[in-house]
Design a protein around this motif. Structure first.
Motif, PDB file in Angstrom:
ATOM      1  N   PHE A  32       0.877  -1.149   0.351  1.00 60.67           N
ATOM      2  CA  PHE A  32      -0.249   0.385   0.208  1.00 60.67           C
ATOM      3  C   PHE A  32       1.251   1.270   0.015  1.00 60.67           C
ATOM      4  CE2 PHE A  32      -4.166  -1.919   2.110  1.00 60.67           C
ATOM      5  CZ  PHE A  32      -3.986  -2.209   0.706  1.00 60.67           C
TER       6      PHE A  32
ATOM      7  N   LEU B  31       5.622   8.476  10.074  1.00 61.04           N
ATOM      8  CA  LEU B  31       5.076   7.358   9.006  1.00 61.04           C
ATOM      9  C   LEU B  31       5.923   5.968   9.266  1.00 61.04           C
ATOM     10  CD1 LEU B  31       2.702   6.456   7.552  1.00 61.04           C
ATOM     11  CD2 LEU B  31       3.848   6.353   5.654  1.00 61.04           C
TER      12      LEU B  31
ATOM     13  N   SER C 261      -1.504   9.752   5.314  1.00 61.71           N
ATOM     14  CA  SER C 261      -2.392   9.071   3.918  1.00 61.71           C
ATOM     15  C   SER C 261      -3.099  10.208   3.269  1.00 61.71           C
ATOM     16  CB  SER C 261      -3.379   7.710   4.364  1.00 61.71           C
ATOM     17  OG  SER C 261      -3.046   6.697   5.318  1.00 61.71           O
ATOM     18  N   GLN C 262      -3.364  10.980   4.521  1.00 62.92           N
ATOM     19  CA  GLN C 262      -4.791  12.058   3.849  1.00 62.92           C
ATOM     20  C   GLN C 262      -6.316  11.192   3.222  1.00 62.92           C
ATOM     21  OE1 GLN C 262      -3.796  15.595   3.309  1.00 62.92           O
ATOM     22  NE2 GLN C 262      -2.345  15.073   4.615  1.00 62.92           N
ATOM     23  N   ARG C 263      -6.223  10.499   4.421  1.00 66.96           N
ATOM     24  CA  ARG C 263      -7.166  10.630   4.288  1.00 66.96           C
ATOM     25  C   ARG C 263      -7.679  10.212   5.801  1.00 66.96           C
ATOM     26  NH1 ARG C 263      -8.673   4.374   2.893  1.00 66.96           N
ATOM     27  NH2 ARG C 263      -9.958   4.657   4.696  1.00 66.96           N
ATOM     28  N   THR C 264      -9.811   9.748   5.156  1.00 66.47           N
ATOM     29  CA  THR C 264     -10.608   8.905   6.230  1.00 66.47           C
ATOM     30  C   THR C 264      -9.439   8.015   7.414  1.00 66.47           C
ATOM     31  OG1 THR C 264     -11.744   9.359   7.979  1.00 66.47           O
ATOM     32  CG2 THR C 264     -12.087   8.216   5.751  1.00 66.47           C
ATOM     33  N   ILE C 265     -10.051   7.715   8.393  1.00 61.72           N
ATOM     34  CA  ILE C 265      -9.483   6.738   8.819  1.00 61.72           C
ATOM     35  C   ILE C 265     -10.012   5.488   8.946  1.00 61.72           C
ATOM     36  CG2 ILE C 265     -10.645   6.484  11.376  1.00 61.72           C
ATOM     37  CD1 ILE C 265      -7.805   5.370  12.007  1.00 61.72           C
TER      38      ILE C 265
ATOM     39  N   ALA D  99      -6.177  11.023  -2.482  1.00 55.86           N
ATOM     40  CA  ALA D  99      -6.516  10.211  -1.953  1.00 55.86           C
ATOM     41  C   ALA D  99      -8.068  10.165  -1.680  1.00 55.86           C
ATOM     42  CB  ALA D  99      -6.576  10.604  -0.379  1.00 55.86           C
ATOM     43  N   SER D 100      -8.745   8.564  -1.490  1.00 59.12           N
ATOM     44  CA  SER D 100     -10.581   8.599  -1.652  1.00 59.12           C
ATOM     45  C   SER D 100     -10.441   7.802  -0.203  1.00 59.12           C
ATOM     46  CB  SER D 100     -10.930   7.212  -2.341  1.00 59.12           C
ATOM     47  OG  SER D 100     -10.079   6.683  -3.445  1.00 59.12           O
ATOM     48  N   ASN D 101     -11.350   8.706   0.220  1.00 57.10           N
ATOM     49  CA  ASN D 101     -11.904   8.478   1.769  1.00 57.10           C
ATOM     50  C   ASN D 101     -13.160   7.686   1.892  1.00 57.10           C
ATOM     51  OD1 ASN D 101     -10.820  10.930   3.514  1.00 57.10           O
ATOM     52  ND2 ASN D 101     -12.381  12.368   2.249  1.00 57.10           N
TER      53      ASN D 101
ATOM     54  N   LEU E 191      -4.445   3.097   4.994  1.00 59.45           N
ATOM     55  CA  LEU E 191      -3.472   2.965   4.188  1.00 59.45           C
ATOM     56  C   LEU E 191      -3.879   3.166   3.056  1.00 59.45           C
ATOM     57  CD1 LEU E 191       0.188   1.314   5.420  1.00 59.45           C
ATOM     58  CD2 LEU E 191      -0.242   3.764   4.919  1.00 59.45           C
ATOM     59  N   TYR E 192      -4.990   1.987   2.737  1.00 61.23           N
ATOM     60  CA  TYR E 192      -5.731   1.443   1.191  1.00 61.23           C
ATOM     61  C   TYR E 192      -6.000   2.678   0.413  1.00 61.23           C
ATOM     62  CZ  TYR E 192      -8.703  -0.280  -1.944  1.00 61.23           C
ATOM     63  OH  TYR E 192      -9.172  -1.043  -2.498  1.00 61.23           O
ATOM     64  N   LYS E 193      -5.642   3.655  -0.427  1.00 66.39           N
ATOM     65  CA  LYS E 193      -6.118   4.403  -1.635  1.00 66.39           C
ATOM     66  C   LYS E 193      -6.249   5.346  -1.184  1.00 66.39           C
ATOM     67  CE  LYS E 193      -9.348   2.103  -5.153  1.00 66.39           C
ATOM     68  NZ  LYS E 193     -10.795   1.790  -5.624  1.00 66.39           N
ATOM     69  N   GLY E 194      -5.088   5.295   0.166  1.00 69.13           N
ATOM     70  CA  GLY E 194      -4.387   7.117   0.301  1.00 69.13           C
ATOM     71  C   GLY E 194      -3.607   7.322  -0.498  1.00 69.13           C
ATOM     72  N   SER E 195      -3.161   8.786   0.157  1.00 72.07           N
ATOM     73  CA  SER E 195      -2.611   9.343  -0.332  1.00 72.07           C
ATOM     74  C   SER E 195      -1.075   9.572  -0.097  1.00 72.07           C
ATOM     75  CB  SER E 195      -2.311  10.935  -1.688  1.00 72.07           C
ATOM     76  OG  SER E 195      -1.351  11.404  -2.103  1.00 72.07           O
ATOM     77  N   ILE E 196      -0.125   8.511  -0.285  1.00 68.93           N
ATOM     78  CA  ILE E 196       0.869   8.564   1.210  1.00 68.93           C
ATOM     79  C   ILE E 196       2.107   9.486   1.210  1.00 68.93           C
ATOM     80  CG2 ILE E 196       1.799   6.864   2.686  1.00 68.93           C
ATOM     81  CD1 ILE E 196      -0.213   4.972   1.495  1.00 68.93           C
ATOM     82  N   ASN E 197       2.201   9.994   1.830  1.00 66.05           N
ATOM     83  CA  ASN E 197       3.590  11.043   2.203  1.00 66.05           C
ATOM     84  C   ASN E 197       4.640  10.277   3.090  1.00 66.05           C
ATOM     85  OD1 ASN E 197       5.163  12.976   2.410  1.00 66.05           O
ATOM     86  ND2 ASN E 197       3.930  13.977   3.692  1.00 66.05           N
ATOM     87  N   VAL E 198       5.504   9.789   2.683  1.00 62.39           N
ATOM     88  CA  VAL E 198       6.607   9.215   3.957  1.00 62.39           C
ATOM     89  C   VAL E 198       7.163  10.256   4.384  1.00 62.39           C
ATOM     90  CG1 VAL E 198       8.143   7.072   4.630  1.00 62.39           C
ATOM     91  CG2 VAL E 198       6.712   7.575   2.334  1.00 62.39           C
TER      92      VAL E 198
ATOM     93  N   TYR F 170      -0.460   3.208  -3.517  1.00 67.12           N
ATOM     94  CA  TYR F 170      -0.226   4.213  -3.106  1.00 67.12           C
ATOM     95  C   TYR F 170       0.467   5.486  -2.445  1.00 67.12           C
ATOM     96  CZ  TYR F 170      -4.074   1.286  -3.524  1.00 67.12           C
ATOM     97  OH  TYR F 170      -4.895   0.231  -4.401  1.00 67.12           O
ATOM     98  N   ASN F 171       1.453   5.440  -2.761  1.00 70.30           N
ATOM     99  CA  ASN F 171       2.652   6.743  -2.470  1.00 70.30           C
ATOM    100  C   ASN F 171       1.775   8.019  -3.238  1.00 70.30           C
ATOM    101  OD1 ASN F 171       4.895   8.200  -3.197  1.00 70.30           O
ATOM    102  ND2 ASN F 171       5.913   6.705  -1.725  1.00 70.30           N
ATOM    103  N   LYS F 172       1.963   9.604  -2.796  1.00 74.99           N
ATOM    104  CA  LYS F 172       1.960  10.338  -3.492  1.00 74.99           C
ATOM    105  C   LYS F 172       1.946  10.436  -4.076  1.00 74.99           C
ATOM    106  CE  LYS F 172       4.300  13.993  -1.491  1.00 74.99           C
ATOM    107  NZ  LYS F 172       4.776  14.905  -0.190  1.00 74.99           N
TER     108      LYS F 172
ATOM    109  N   PHE G 187     -11.405  14.490   5.896  1.00 75.09           N
ATOM    110  CA  PHE G 187     -10.255  14.990   4.591  1.00 75.09           C
ATOM    111  C   PHE G 187     -11.164  16.172   3.903  1.00 75.09           C
ATOM    112  CE2 PHE G 187      -6.835  13.480   7.090  1.00 75.09           C
ATOM    113  CZ  PHE G 187      -6.130  14.132   6.537  1.00 75.09           C
TER     114      PHE G 187
ATOM    115  N   ASN H  92      -0.540   8.725  -6.157  1.00 81.78           N
ATOM    116  CA  ASN H  92      -1.778   7.957  -6.248  1.00 81.78           C
ATOM    117  C   ASN H  92      -2.054   9.912  -5.478  1.00 81.78           C
ATOM    118  OD1 ASN H  92      -4.443   7.116  -6.506  1.00 81.78           O
ATOM    119  ND2 ASN H  92      -4.327   6.201  -4.170  1.00 81.78           N
ATOM    120  N   PRO H  93      -1.916  10.892  -6.491  1.00 77.71           N
ATOM    121  CA  PRO H  93      -2.183  12.222  -5.805  1.00 77.71           C
ATOM    122  C   PRO H  93      -3.417  12.393  -5.029  1.00 77.71           C
ATOM    123  CG  PRO H  93      -2.124  12.366  -8.538  1.00 77.71           C
ATOM    124  CD  PRO H  93      -2.213  10.926  -7.611  1.00 77.71           C
TER     125      PRO H  93
END
Ligand code: HEA
Ligand code: HEA
Ligand code: CUA
Ligand SMILES: [Cu+2]
Lengths: 209, 303, 103, 539
Positions: B37, D349, D274-278, B49-51, D338-345, B41-43, D531, B46-47
């Motif tokens: 993941f 994190l 992940s810039q998304r909701t939990i 995100a889906s909530n 983490l799924y379908k997030g926009s992950i900022n390492v 889904y690194n930014k 978010f 995948n710029p």
């Protein structure tokens, strides 16, 4: 104080919040209950393991003094509850009188306890004394628990008495009024807890005949 | 790597493999998914995100599956354990004593040893007795361990399946020399065991007092060469003048037979200055008067 | 949430009358007498006497909490929290006793 | 920028040492805790290093047996009572709970200060055992009777110290519960609270309701030592097993005092990075309560070999497995976040991911210990030592450092060097696993814990482990010096929200002003991690 300038939040932690103080007091009582709870578990286990000895030793205690003390505490519980009623109605003088009665009753309790203890100590039953050291194991445990639990309880009585005295003093100074009597209420809660614990201590030590 | 030399080893190891197997599967699986993941889904990839707020179906699945699995684990743990506490009738009984910091074993015929000898293929029940603080008799090769609790009778049993010599360790912290509280169990075949039983137990040339000191672990606290361990050294102690504290009062005494005997029977009556009360326990029930005088005789020889 | 100002006058506090207090006290005293009588004169009840003594003590405690400590007029959450504490403590004793009963 | 200059932050409002040690501001108290905690942590960790050095080879390397025993006791006491139990609640909880709830302080600010003072007094009492008599206790942090009533070392003082520190913990818990009930910002219902607040809520209940039991137990140890009564010493009537029950009635729930706040910060950092909701907000929130509740009933799993009755072993083992379920729920929801997030390492994190990995190892080894058959073999071996370092250090410890990297810009308004932080993390991670994984192996081979000396067959894992401790030390020193270097930088402006977070602390200034907010905080529309309706945050 420190929060003189800047944004004032409606839900500030520095606002007066009587409900919060009361809740805090209740939570504190819970910890007190569990503090004694630990001792009650010890009591239970040793009683299970030394059934006869506990029975035998409890005869050494004076039921009548115990009963009188129970009554004293119950009455004092009532007087402090009444002092809350009095202050709610705005009658500070009466409230103070009732508070002082409670303090008086707490002293009476301690005096009776003092006579009880000193007669036990006179018999050498206090942990560490010669007679105590030669008791059969179960009986020694009984007396240790007796002293530890009633001692801790008496400590609470002393603290409670002082606290109630402070409340009376502050009522006198007009800091406790019919608009602001959480202090009295909290002192009352604390005092009732002391009573509650005694209600269990009494049958567990004096009445296992 | 791990020797398994008792009938339990298989059951215990099997439950270990079940639990470890499930665990490693999840550990690796979850870690891989997690890293995937993070990569997928690194930014940069995948710029936006889906909530996704959650999913009831998934919640139910990942509550139910672990529940099931932990119950499986519990079951095997319990099954592997049950035989450990059911002693078959007719087991050979040995009493094991633990004291700071030595094990000793007493056989039905009264012989005392400091290591265990048992026949192969026969159930052996060990009664566990502690003379002072907690100890724990641990035989890794047998997957067996049980605490020795003072004032309480505890036991363990096993049936050895392999000949050889295996370690016994003390697994419950018991003070300074806990890590030196070691012994061993020797598994012999039937014939060897009987032969061992037949050999007289004390044909040694040793002074009988010394044997007693060794058997009762006195020497873990008292040295013979003048060095201080936990208690005063036995060297030159007889006839010495020293200061003891009796019931809080200090007084001077000369060490004689009577004093030694009292020190063994009621060690806390007179506490030697500079040493601690309560560490040495009374040996009144363990040593007879005759044995005590043998010990005294031996101590006299340590000049 | 309702914490927008000082909370001194949140709701109207219930005021118990002196008479209520007196009757509570009388109840408690009666219960005390019952316990003492049972245990002093009912010695042949043996184990039962402990059970009744504790039972009566529990009733007394509930009375004190309910009336003197005002639980009756407080928010329900306090009652629930107290129950939580009681359940926990009961669990502690039961789980410990489990061990000693089967010794 | 202009906003920054008009508002004094909480560092600037008052100066001087007394404005700190008598401050009732929750942020200052949090930092007081932080500095004292880190000090004790460094002491504890140095003791750990010493132990590892002693265990490098069989036989004596450095110290005598008795000293070694005192070292591991001191190490355990410091790490448990002075570091890990207060760690996240007292530092980050104190600092951020009020801000996250949108208020300006806890309900009882003066009580909060008192807690810190009690903590310091307790800590000084614990350290004072070094100075007199026969030195610090040599009983292990568990103070098992009857050894603890017999030994000549300063057990009484150590035990009293633990007793005193217990009160600090109780008062902090009490304060947090009331704060959460009374001071949430208008519109923030219980189900709109951040998960960190939820985890602190669950933790506080454990602190409040379990700590008194150990308090009274420790007092009984003192009574026994001072008066010579036979409460737990069988030679004068008592029952040592009872002591173990009482001790673990507290100390097992205590492990969740250590773990739950860590779960809380992990649940904060994952949505942010992940810039998304939990995923599964309610499941995570309620599983904290479930863990806290079930955690009360499984203390017996520390006593499987003590000769407990068969029924008790059965019940305790079964209940032990039940706590794994709410924990499993959390882990799965975290990974799904983490799924379908926009992950900022970013460094926080990395700590989060390492947390999940290591906590899993710790948790799974816990399951191995919870099963009866395997625990008989593994109880009191290095496997247990490996287990608890994995959960406490690999879990909570990593979460603590993760949280430190996460909230660092908010607390100090500065930023550390991210590259160095990443490098330090990698060394830290490798060192950690090199240090503790071999302990699991040594335990399976049968090496008992609290061993000053060991049989030659255990040499290899011990050697690797000791080398690992050196790697870990390098990582830790690098990490801390990087953080310190960041503080020394001048004229930085990290803005209000460097990580683009969503909970309320990111809406205020960094560092926050004394009253926490310079404008009324705005809560997101649907739950704390929404978010999509994130309130706009302007500097
Ligand atoms: C932070 C502290 C912490 C935490 C969180 C835990 C968590 C757990 N612990 Fe641990 N433990 C300690 C600290 C901790 N422990 C300490 C300090 C000791 C030693 C004390 C001493 O003696 O000095 C100890 C000792 C200890 C023992 C006693 C060992 C012995 O002395 O013989 C046992 C036995 O059952 C045990 C079990 C568990 C279990 C089952 C969990 C569970 O909560 C773990 C649950 C987690 C998971 C299971 C992993 C995550 C789940 C998934 C990834 C989903 C998939 C799951 C499944 C399919 C089931 N622990
Ligand atoms: C959070 C809790 C925590 C943490 C973080 C640690 C950290 C460490 N512990 Fe832990 N440990 C416990 C809690 C913890 N421990 C507990 C509760 C026990 C049980 C005690 C008992 O049995 O009673 C225990 C027991 C224990 C043992 C078993 C002792 C025995 O049974 O014989 C060992 C053995 O190796 C050990 C080692 C270590 C090491 C090497 C570290 C490493 O983290 C240390 C790594 C070192 C560094 C990272 C040092 C770097 C820093 C510096 C060099 C600072 C420089 C100094 C200054 C600037 C002042 N610990
Ligand atoms: Cu005996 Cu450790
Ligand atoms: Cu546990």
């Amino acid at each position: 104080m420190e929060h003189a300038h800047g944004l004032h939040l409606p839900n500030s932690g520095h606002n007066r919040d009587d409900e919060a103080s009361k809740m805090g007091m209740w939570l504190f009582l819970f910890t007190e209950l569990l503090l004694f709870g630990g001792l009650f578990i010890v009591y239970m286990v040793y009683r299970m393991l030394n059934h006869e000895a506990f029975l035998l030793s409890s005869f050494e205690l004076n039921v009548w003094l115990g009963t009188i003390n129970t009554v004293v505490l119950l009455v004092s519980s009532m007087t402090i509850a009444m002092s809350i009623t009095a202050i709610q109605k705005g009658n500070s003088a009466q409230s103070i009188r009732l508070l002082m009665t409670t303090v008086g009753l707490s002293l009476l309790f301690l005096v009776i306890k003092y006579f009880e203890w000193s007669s036990k100590i006179h018999h050498g039953l206090f942990p560490g004394m010669d007679y105590y050291n030669n008791l059969p194991k179960g009986e020694a445990l009984f007396f240790f628990l007796y002293f530890m639990m009633t001692g801790l309880h008496a400590l609470h009585i002393i603290i409670g008495g002082i606290l109630i005295g402070v409340v009376a003093y502050r009522t006198k100074k007009g800091e406790v009024t019919s608009k602001k009597y959480t202090l009295t209420e909290n002192a009352g809660l604390y005092w009732h807890l002391v009573d509650l614990i005694w209600i269990y201590l009494f049958p567990l030590f004096y009445l296992i005949h | 790597m791990r020797t398994s030399a008792s009938t339990f080893a298989q059951g215990v190891d099997f439950s270990l493999y079940v639990i470890a197997g499930i665990s490693i599967f999840f550990l690796i699986g979850i870690t891989i998914v997690m890293l995937f993941f993070v990569f997928r889904y690194n930014k940069k990839r995948n710029p936006v995100a889906s909530n996704i707020e959650g999913s009831h179906k998934l919640e139910i699945i990942w509550t139910a599956v672990p529940t099931l699995l932990v119950m499986v684990m519990f079951y095997y743990g319990w099954m592997g354990y049950k035989p450990l506490r059911t002693v078959p009738a007719g087991a050979l009984e040995v009493t094991a004593y633990g004291q700071m910091w030595k094990f000793s074993f007493e056989y039905p015929d009264g012989r005392l040893t400091d290591s265990l000898v048992v026949p192969i293929g026969k159930p052996v029940k060990i009664n566990l007795v502690s003379r002072d603080v907690l100890h724990s008799l641990f035989i890794p090769a047998f997957r067996m361990k049980e605490d020795m609790v003072p004032g309480k009778n505890n036991f363990l049993w096993f049936e050895a399946t392999e000949k050889g010599r295996f370690d016994i360790l003390c697994a419950e912290y018991c003070g300074q020399l806990h890590s030196y509280m070691l012994s061993s169990v020797t598994v012999l075949d039937e014939a060897g065991y009987n032969q061992w039983l037949a050999t007289a137990s004390s044909i040694s040339e040793e002074h009988p007092g010394l044997t007693l000191l060794k058997q009762n672990a006195c020497l873990t606290c008292h040295s013979q060469d003048g060095s201080k361990i936990i208690g005063p050294s036995f060297k030159g102690v007889f006839g010495k003048t020293e200061i003891v504290e009796s019931e809080g009062v200090e007084r001077e005494i000369v060490i004689d037979e009577a004093y030694i005997s009292r020190s063994i029977k009621q060690p806390n009556a007179d506490v030697v200055k500079g040493y601690l009360k309560g560490l040495m326990v009374s040996y009144e029930a363990v040593l007879s008067d005759e044995q005590i005088s043998q010990i005294t005789d031996y101590i006299k020889t340590l000049k | 949430m309702k914490q927008n100002k000082d909370h001194s006058e949140e709701g109207t506090a219930h005021i118990s009358s002196f008479r209520d207090h007196w009757s509570t006290l009388v109840t408690l005293l009666l219960l005390t007498i019952v316990t003492v009588v049972i245990s002093v004169f009912g010695a042949n009840l043996a184990a039962l006497s402990v059970a009744t003594a504790l039972l009566i003590a529990t009733v007394k405690v509930i009375v004190v909490a309910y009336y003197f400590m005002h639980l009756k007029y407080e928010k329900k959450i306090y009652t629930w929290l107290i129950l939580l504490v009681v359940v926990l403590f009961a669990a502690f004793t039961i789980l410990t006793a489990l061990e000693y009963y089967n010794r | 920028m202009t906003a920054v200059s008009t508002h004094l932050n909480f560092f600037q409002t008052k100066k001087g040492i007394f404005s700190w040690i008598f401050s009732v501001d929750h942020k200052r108290i949090a930092l007081l805790y932080f500095y004292s905690l880190i000090t004790f942590f460094l002491v504890g960790v140095t003791l750990g290093l010493l132990m590892r050095y002693e265990l490098l080879n069989p036989g004596k390397d450095l110290v005598e047996a008795k000293t070694y025993n005192q070292i591991f006791t001191m190490h355990g006491v410091i790490m448990i009572f002075l570091f890990i139990i207060p760690s996240i609640p007292a530092v980050f909880g104190n600092f951020f709970l009020p801000i996250m709830l949108g208020t300006d302080d806890v309900s009882f600010p003066r009580l909060n200060l008192l807690s810190w003072w009690i903590y310091v007094i307790g800590a000084l009492m614990a350290l004072s055992t070094l100075l007199f008599g026969d030195g610090p206790a040599d009983t292990g942090w568990t103070f098992y009777a009857p050894y603890s009533v017999k030994t000549g070392t300063n057990v009484t003082m150590s035990v009293l110290a633990a007793f005193v520190i217990g009160f600090s913990s109780i008062l902090t818990g009490l304060n947090f519960i009331v704060t959460i009930h009374r001071l949430r910002t208008p519109g923030m219902t219980f189900l709109k609270m951040p998960l960190f607040a939820w985890s602190l809520y669950a933790t506080s209940w454990i602190q409040l309701l379990a700590t008194p039991i150990i308090g009274i137990t420790l007092l009984m140890i003192v009574a026994e030592r001072v008066l010579g009564v036979g409460l737990f010493d069988p030679s004068i009537g008592g029952d040592p097993i009872l002591y173990q029950h009482l001790f673990w009635i507290y100390s097992h729930p205590a492990v969740y005092i250590m773990a739950l706040p860590a779960f809380g910060v992990i649940s904060e950092m994952l949505p942010t990075f992940s810039q998304r909701t939990i995923f599964g907000y309610k499941a995570i929130a309620f599983s904290s309560l479930a863990i806290a509740f079930v955690g009360y009933f499984i203390w017996g799993h520390h006593m499987f070999t003590s000769g407990m009755s068969g029924t008790a072993r059965f019940v305790f083992s079964m209940l032990t497995f039940l706590v794994a379920i709410p924990t499993a729920i959390k882990v799965f929801n975290w990974v799904a976040t983490l799924y379908k997030g926009s992950i900022n390492v970013q460094p926080p994190l990395l700590y989060t991911l390492a947390f999940i990995f290591q906590f899993m190892i710790g948790g799974f080894t816990g399951l191995v210990l919870g099963a009866l058959a395997t625990d008989i073999h593994l109880h009191d071996t290095y496997f247990v030592v490996g287990h608890f370092h994995y959960v406490m250090f690999g879990g909570t410890g990593f979460a603590f450092f993760g949280a430190l990297h996460y909230w660092y810009p908010k607390i100090w308004g500065k930023m550390y060097n991210i590259k160095v932080a990443n490098v330090a993390f990698v060394i830290f991670f490798i060192g950690f696993n090199m240090l503790y994984f071999p302990m699991l192996i040594a335990g399976l081979m049968g090496m008992p814990r609290r061993y000053y000396d060991y049989l030659p067959e255990f040499h290899l894992p011990n050697m690797i482990s000791t080398y690992g401790s050196w790697v870990l030390a390098v990582g830790l020193i690098l990490m801390l010096s990087n953080l310190v270097a960041g503080l020394l930088k001048k004229n930085q402006n990290v803005g209000r929200n460097p990580w683009n977070g969503i909970t309320l602390e990111w809406q205020t200034l960094s560092p926050p002003p004394l009253e926490n907010f310079d404008r009324m905080p705005e809560i997101p529309l649907n739950g704390p991690y929404d978010f999509e309706h994130k309130p706009e945050i302007k500097d």
